[in-house]
Write a protein that holds these residues in place. Structure first.
Motif, PDB file in Angstrom:
ATOM      1  N   THR A  23      -5.715  -9.547  -2.506  1.00 21.17           N
ATOM      2  CA  THR A  23      -7.257  -9.556  -2.086  1.00 21.17           C
ATOM      3  C   THR A  23      -7.265  -8.529  -0.864  1.00 21.17           C
ATOM      4  O   THR A  23      -7.909  -8.066  -0.266  1.00 21.17           O
ATOM      5  CB  THR A  23      -7.876 -10.904  -1.634  1.00 21.17           C
ATOM      6  N   ALA A  24      -6.154  -8.888  -0.060  1.00 22.14           N
ATOM      7  CA  ALA A  24      -5.886  -8.464   1.313  1.00 22.14           C
ATOM      8  C   ALA A  24      -4.999  -6.409   1.198  1.00 22.14           C
ATOM      9  O   ALA A  24      -6.083  -6.088   1.280  1.00 22.14           O
ATOM     10  CB  ALA A  24      -4.693  -9.790   2.044  1.00 22.14           C
ATOM     11  N   LEU A  25      -4.909  -6.990  -0.421  1.00 17.89           N
ATOM     12  CA  LEU A  25      -4.545  -5.694  -0.286  1.00 17.89           C
ATOM     13  C   LEU A  25      -5.577  -4.681  -0.773  1.00 17.89           C
ATOM     14  O   LEU A  25      -5.629  -3.870  -0.110  1.00 17.89           O
ATOM     15  CB  LEU A  25      -2.937  -5.697  -1.155  1.00 17.89           C
ATOM     16  N   ARG A  26      -6.396  -5.402  -1.512  1.00 18.66           N
ATOM     17  CA  ARG A  26      -7.640  -4.465  -1.765  1.00 18.66           C
ATOM     18  C   ARG A  26      -7.865  -3.916  -1.022  1.00 18.66           C
ATOM     19  O   ARG A  26      -9.327  -2.808  -1.145  1.00 18.66           O
ATOM     20  CB  ARG A  26      -8.455  -4.709  -3.586  1.00 18.66           C
ATOM     21  N   ARG A  27      -8.721  -5.032   0.110  1.00 20.76           N
ATOM     22  CA  ARG A  27      -9.183  -4.153   1.490  1.00 20.76           C
ATOM     23  C   ARG A  27      -8.942  -3.636   1.832  1.00 20.76           C
ATOM     24  O   ARG A  27      -9.607  -2.727   2.324  1.00 20.76           O
ATOM     25  CB  ARG A  27      -9.205  -5.995   2.333  1.00 20.76           C
ATOM     26  N   HIS A  28      -7.756  -3.052   2.143  1.00 19.54           N
ATOM     27  CA  HIS A  28      -6.854  -2.078   2.402  1.00 19.54           C
ATOM     28  C   HIS A  28      -7.391  -1.298   1.589  1.00 19.54           C
ATOM     29  O   HIS A  28      -7.466  -0.125   2.958  1.00 19.54           O
ATOM     30  CB  HIS A  28      -5.787  -2.457   2.684  1.00 19.54           C
ATOM     31  N   LEU A  29      -6.572  -0.968   0.964  1.00 19.27           N
ATOM     32  CA  LEU A  29      -6.945   0.049   0.378  1.00 19.27           C
ATOM     33  C   LEU A  29      -8.481   0.309  -0.191  1.00 19.27           C
ATOM     34  O   LEU A  29      -8.412   1.545   0.013  1.00 19.27           O
ATOM     35  CB  LEU A  29      -6.449  -0.302  -1.230  1.00 19.27           C
ATOM     36  N   ARG A  30      -9.335  -0.079   0.377  1.00 20.05           N
ATOM     37  CA  ARG A  30     -10.956   0.017   0.405  1.00 20.05           C
ATOM     38  C   ARG A  30     -11.347   0.739   1.835  1.00 20.05           C
ATOM     39  O   ARG A  30     -11.752   1.706   1.438  1.00 20.05           O
ATOM     40  CB  ARG A  30     -11.409  -0.799   0.102  1.00 20.05           C
ATOM     41  N   GLU A  31     -10.737   0.365   2.441  1.00 22.55           N
ATOM     42  CA  GLU A  31     -10.899   0.930   3.855  1.00 22.55           C
ATOM     43  C   GLU A  31     -10.447   2.335   3.842  1.00 22.55           C
ATOM     44  O   GLU A  31     -10.273   3.410   4.429  1.00 22.55           O
ATOM     45  CB  GLU A  31      -9.758   0.059   5.181  1.00 22.55           C
ATOM     46  N   GLN A  32      -9.235   2.472   3.618  1.00 23.62           N
ATOM     47  CA  GLN A  32      -8.288   4.191   3.318  1.00 23.62           C
ATOM     48  C   GLN A  32      -9.071   4.381   2.137  1.00 23.62           C
ATOM     49  O   GLN A  32      -8.636   5.691   2.368  1.00 23.62           O
ATOM     50  CB  GLN A  32      -7.185   3.514   3.095  1.00 23.62           C
ATOM     51  N   GLY A  33      -9.296   4.164   1.200  1.00 21.33           N
ATOM     52  CA  GLY A  33     -10.682   5.580   0.976  1.00 21.33           C
ATOM     53  C   GLY A  33      -9.042   5.471  -0.517  1.00 21.33           C
ATOM     54  O   GLY A  33      -9.530   6.301  -1.604  1.00 21.33           O
ATOM     55  N   LEU A  34      -8.420   4.267  -0.708  1.00 20.90           N
ATOM     56  CA  LEU A  34      -7.830   4.890  -1.565  1.00 20.90           C
ATOM     57  C   LEU A  34      -8.199   3.753  -3.064  1.00 20.90           C
ATOM     58  O   LEU A  34      -6.740   3.653  -3.679  1.00 20.90           O
ATOM     59  CB  LEU A  34      -6.138   4.828  -1.466  1.00 20.90           C
ATOM     60  N   ALA A  45       0.713  -1.159  -0.282  1.00 24.56           N
ATOM     61  CA  ALA A  45      -0.016  -0.110   0.079  1.00 24.56           C
ATOM     62  C   ALA A  45       0.795   1.153   0.684  1.00 24.56           C
ATOM     63  O   ALA A  45       0.660   2.432  -0.967  1.00 24.56           O
ATOM     64  CB  ALA A  45      -1.193   0.394   1.282  1.00 24.56           C
ATOM     65  N   GLU A  46       1.921   1.178   0.488  1.00 24.24           N
ATOM     66  CA  GLU A  46       2.359   2.423   0.990  1.00 24.24           C
ATOM     67  C   GLU A  46       3.691   2.672  -0.960  1.00 24.24           C
ATOM     68  O   GLU A  46       3.957   3.687  -1.161  1.00 24.24           O
ATOM     69  CB  GLU A  46       4.099   2.327   2.084  1.00 24.24           C
ATOM     70  N   ALA A  47       3.776   1.708  -1.199  1.00 18.16           N
ATOM     71  CA  ALA A  47       4.290   1.760  -3.048  1.00 18.16           C
ATOM     72  C   ALA A  47       3.443   2.118  -3.208  1.00 18.16           C
ATOM     73  O   ALA A  47       3.789   2.730  -4.665  1.00 18.16           O
ATOM     74  CB  ALA A  47       4.645   0.039  -2.915  1.00 18.16           C
ATOM     75  N   ILE A  48       2.321   2.132  -3.210  1.00 16.79           N
ATOM     76  CA  ILE A  48       0.900   2.783  -4.219  1.00 16.79           C
ATOM     77  C   ILE A  48       0.744   3.933  -3.735  1.00 16.79           C
ATOM     78  O   ILE A  48       0.963   4.281  -4.811  1.00 16.79           O
ATOM     79  CB  ILE A  48      -0.095   1.813  -4.170  1.00 16.79           C
ATOM     80  N   ARG A  49       0.646   4.453  -2.602  1.00 17.01           N
ATOM     81  CA  ARG A  49       0.843   6.101  -2.360  1.00 17.01           C
ATOM     82  C   ARG A  49       1.745   6.827  -2.724  1.00 17.01           C
ATOM     83  O   ARG A  49       1.552   7.941  -3.429  1.00 17.01           O
ATOM     84  CB  ARG A  49       0.230   5.892  -0.576  1.00 17.01           C
ATOM     85  N   GLN A  50       2.910   5.858  -2.909  1.00 12.21           N
ATOM     86  CA  GLN A  50       3.885   6.984  -2.921  1.00 12.21           C
ATOM     87  C   GLN A  50       4.672   6.555  -4.054  1.00 12.21           C
ATOM     88  O   GLN A  50       5.846   7.425  -4.832  1.00 12.21           O
ATOM     89  CB  GLN A  50       5.092   5.788  -1.892  1.00 12.21           C
ATOM     90  N   GLN A  51       4.123   5.976  -5.003  1.00 10.36           N
ATOM     91  CA  GLN A  51       4.350   5.293  -6.561  1.00 10.36           C
ATOM     92  C   GLN A  51       5.374   5.116  -6.579  1.00 10.36           C
ATOM     93  O   GLN A  51       6.596   5.638  -7.209  1.00 10.36           O
ATOM     94  CB  GLN A  51       3.932   6.259  -7.609  1.00 10.36           C
ATOM     95  N   GLN A  52       6.140   3.924  -5.590  1.00  8.93           N
ATOM     96  CA  GLN A  52       7.028   3.619  -5.969  1.00  8.93           C
ATOM     97  C   GLN A  52       7.742   3.010  -6.610  1.00  8.93           C
ATOM     98  O   GLN A  52       6.742   1.807  -7.482  1.00  8.93           O
ATOM     99  CB  GLN A  52       7.749   2.481  -3.913  1.00  8.93           C
ATOM    100  N   SER A  53       9.157   2.162  -6.759  1.00 10.87           N
ATOM    101  CA  SER A  53       8.854   1.190  -8.399  1.00 10.87           C
ATOM    102  C   SER A  53       9.724  -0.408  -7.537  1.00 10.87           C
ATOM    103  O   SER A  53      10.033  -0.225  -6.367  1.00 10.87           O
ATOM    104  CB  SER A  53      11.064   1.196  -8.701  1.00 10.87           C
ATOM    105  N   VAL A  54       8.360  -1.140  -8.124  1.00 13.07           N
ATOM    106  CA  VAL A  54       8.619  -2.712  -7.748  1.00 13.07           C
ATOM    107  C   VAL A  54       8.710  -3.015  -8.686  1.00 13.07           C
ATOM    108  O   VAL A  54       8.360  -3.192  -9.853  1.00 13.07           O
ATOM    109  CB  VAL A  54       6.514  -3.181  -7.145  1.00 13.07           C
ATOM    110  N   ILE A  55       9.637  -4.649  -8.506  1.00 13.75           N
ATOM    111  CA  ILE A  55      10.270  -6.063  -9.182  1.00 13.75           C
ATOM    112  C   ILE A  55       9.768  -6.600  -8.546  1.00 13.75           C
ATOM    113  O   ILE A  55       9.729  -7.248  -7.783  1.00 13.75           O
ATOM    114  CB  ILE A  55      11.892  -5.718  -9.668  1.00 13.75           C
TER     115      ILE A  55
END
Length: 576
Positions: A202-213, A65-75
């Motif tokens: 699926t857990a990440l989607r739930r977290h982002l939903r709860e955070q409004g992201l 979620a932090e990587a998505i918020r900050q648009q970090q690079s992920v491999i």
């Protein structure tokens, strides 16, 4: 065909009380496979185990979620088999759907890198200026002690998603999600790597939903289930209830034509109608074509096929994979012939063979030794290790396949304990493993492996056994039964497809396609005449028209020139 002992699976005399809406035959078959309630036959997504039962998943979700918020690079670091390829594709597609823009993947070279996250991979990323903020392993990582250490030294965070057995020490990763790590109470210990990654999403989607992201419209992660099904079946993990849900849901998408273009293209080049496929097609048609890229070349081709959005690009890549698979089959055929010569040198009869077989030829191909070991195991019903030369010529890379009753990784651990330093590295599962040894140590390993196997098995364990569901009654030997069983899956590892046996009169027989035995049969207990076919028998077979035959078979719906008839797919036969 190798002589086998036929055992019949215990079947209830009467259908169980549950499943009253099902035909009695199916109820008995399900009960014999351990099903105890209607709920175990419900394959809706609501019956999936909760992702939050997975140890480490909350921390993994926080990092993603932090990587998505900050648009970090992920491999995404994948693996060179079908589970690794589908896991990589699921991670790439899922994270993009959930809002990550800078995500890429790497796959180790089977030949240059070996398995998993290694220091060499990280150093190459550093040299290329491609070090990510976050590295996510899929279908690997639980044994990457050195790789994770180097990543942390280089300032790269690491999330491990894996399903392999953990060793005595875990990597010092930022998060580990693996149902088989110590302390994890997740219900399905049999999840494939692709299933673990799907759960993380699926857990990440739930977290982002709860955070409004969460991006809108809300992403449908269910669109990835065709990939989850493919990886689960191709990795031959046990099909417990949780995995059967994944496979059935994925099959439904594929049959409806809603699968990834790459999966549909792989079925097309294999001549399969996607609307009629079963789990068996994923395991024996799609999986091998995908695996062929990692065996002979670069699994990136397979992943590109799974990620392709357009039909033309998917078909081009699927054709390339099909070509790899044909080449793989030719190499395998030649290697198997060489293995037969080695076996002949070892002994003139089955009783004289070592209990644990270790075979090597300097011309064997690293990418095919796993398949070769499986083929020799099928022929000899012994644990087998096949070795091929490493890149430097001083090492041998081995691939092992086991038989029921012997945990192959544990057997290698015994070898390692008795001969410290003999195994440079090893790892694996109960039924399959890999290892590296010095070429000069081959003879020592051959003797040590045989000794470890002899300490773990009894002589009767080396007797080949085929387990069936007994005979079908005359009124059950029909096309309707074949269609019923096809729809009744998904069948697979530890939830085996029904297999029946019985004596048949052989009215006629002939060899077709140089290698397959075509028969016309009449059940010994009476009934209609039926066709049967036994594949890859070779041209030299007994005259069953004189003796009759005891046949182990699966009822199959065979369509030819627009007509569908019952045909028995023969797994094994012997004179009656």
């Amino acid at each position: 065909m190798t002589s086998r002992k036929i055992l019949r699976r215990p079947m209830p005399a009467q259908p169980p009380a549950w499943g009253e809406q099902l035909p009695p035959l199916l109820r008995r078959l399900y009960a014999a496979r351990g099903v105890r309630s209607d709920a175990e036959l419900s394959y809706t997504l609501k019956h999936l185990a909760s992702p939050m039962q997975l140890r480490g998943i909350e921390r993994a979700v926080e990092l993603l979620a932090e990587a998505i918020r900050q648009q970090q690079s992920v491999i995404i670091l994948g693996d060179f088999d079908a589970d690794g390829a589908t896991s990589t594709a699921v991670a790439m597609l899922g994270l993009s759907m959930l809002g990550l823009r800078e995500v890429d993947f790497r796959v180790p070279s089977r030949f240059a890198d070996g398995y998993g996250l290694t220091p060499g991979i990280l150093h190459r990323l550093q040299q290329d200026g491609s070090l990510p903020d976050l590295l996510v392993t899929v279908d690997n990582g639980i044994a990457a002690l050195d790789g994770v250490r180097v990543a942390r030294e280089l300032g790269v965070k690491v999330v491990i998603t894996d399903h392999h057995l953990a060793g005595e020490q875990l990597p010092d990763a930022d998060a580990i999600v693996n149902p088989n790590q110590p302390g994890c109470e997740f219900l399905s210990k049999n999840a494939a790597g692709v299933g673990v990654m799907f759960y993380v999403l699926t857990a990440l989607r739930r977290h982002l939903r709860e955070q409004g992201l969460l991006p809108q419209p809300e992403p449908n992660l269910g669109s990835l289930l065709d990939l989850v099904a493919l990886g689960t079946v191709a990795d031959v993990v046990p099909l417990d209830h949780n995995n059967r849900i994944f496979v059935e849901q994925g099959l439904r998408r594929i049959r409806q034509g809603e699968a990834r273009p790459g999966i549909l293209a792989l079925l097309e080049v294999a001549g399969r109608d996607h609307s009629q496929i079963s789990a068996t097609d994923l395991g024996f048609v799609v999986g091998p074509r995908l695996n062929a890229a990692g065996r002979l070349d670069d699994m990136s081709v397979g992943i590109a096929c799974l990620l392709a959005d357009g039909r033309d690009e998917a078909r081009r890549l699927a054709t390339e994979l099909d070509t790899f698979n044909r080449e793989r089959r030719n190499i395998e055929r030649e290697m198997k012939s060489q293995a037969q010569d080695l076996l002949a040198d070892l002994s003139l009869d089955q009783d004289g063979l070592p209990w644990g077989l270790a075979l090597f030829d300097p011309d064997w191909h690293q990418g095919v030794i796993g398949i070769l070991a499986a083929r020799v195991r099928e022929q000899t019903h012994r644990p087998v290790v096949a070795f091929a030369p490493g890149e430097d010529g001083q090492e041998l890379k081995g691939s092992a396949r086991s038989i029921p009753g012997l945990h192959i990784r544990d057997a290698l651990a015994v070898v390692d304990a008795r001969h410290p330093g003999l195994l440079k590295k090893f790892g694996g599962h109960a039924m399959a493993a890999g290892m590296t040894i010095a070429r000069a140590d081959l003879d020592t390993f051959v003797a040590a492996f045989d000794a470890a196997v002899r300490d773990s098995l009894q002589a009767e364990d080396l007797e080949a056994v085929i387990t069936t569901d007994g005979p079908l009654q005359p009124q059950e030997l029909t096309l309707d039964t074949a269609l019923l069983l096809r729809r009744a899956g998904p069948w697979g590892q530890h939830f085996p497809e029904p297999l029946f046996d019985g004596r048949f009169e052989v009215i006629s027989q002939r060899i077709v396609g140089e290698n397959h035995l075509k028969l016309v049969l009449r059940p010994d207990h009476g009934g209609e005449v039926v066709d049967g076919i036994a594949f890859n028998t070779g041209p030299e077979v007994p005259d069953y028209t004189r003796t009759g035959a005891w046949i182990v078979y699966k009822p199959d719906a065979n369509t030819f020139r627009g007509r569908t008839n019952l045909q028995l797919l023969i797994d094994y036969l012997e004179p009656a």
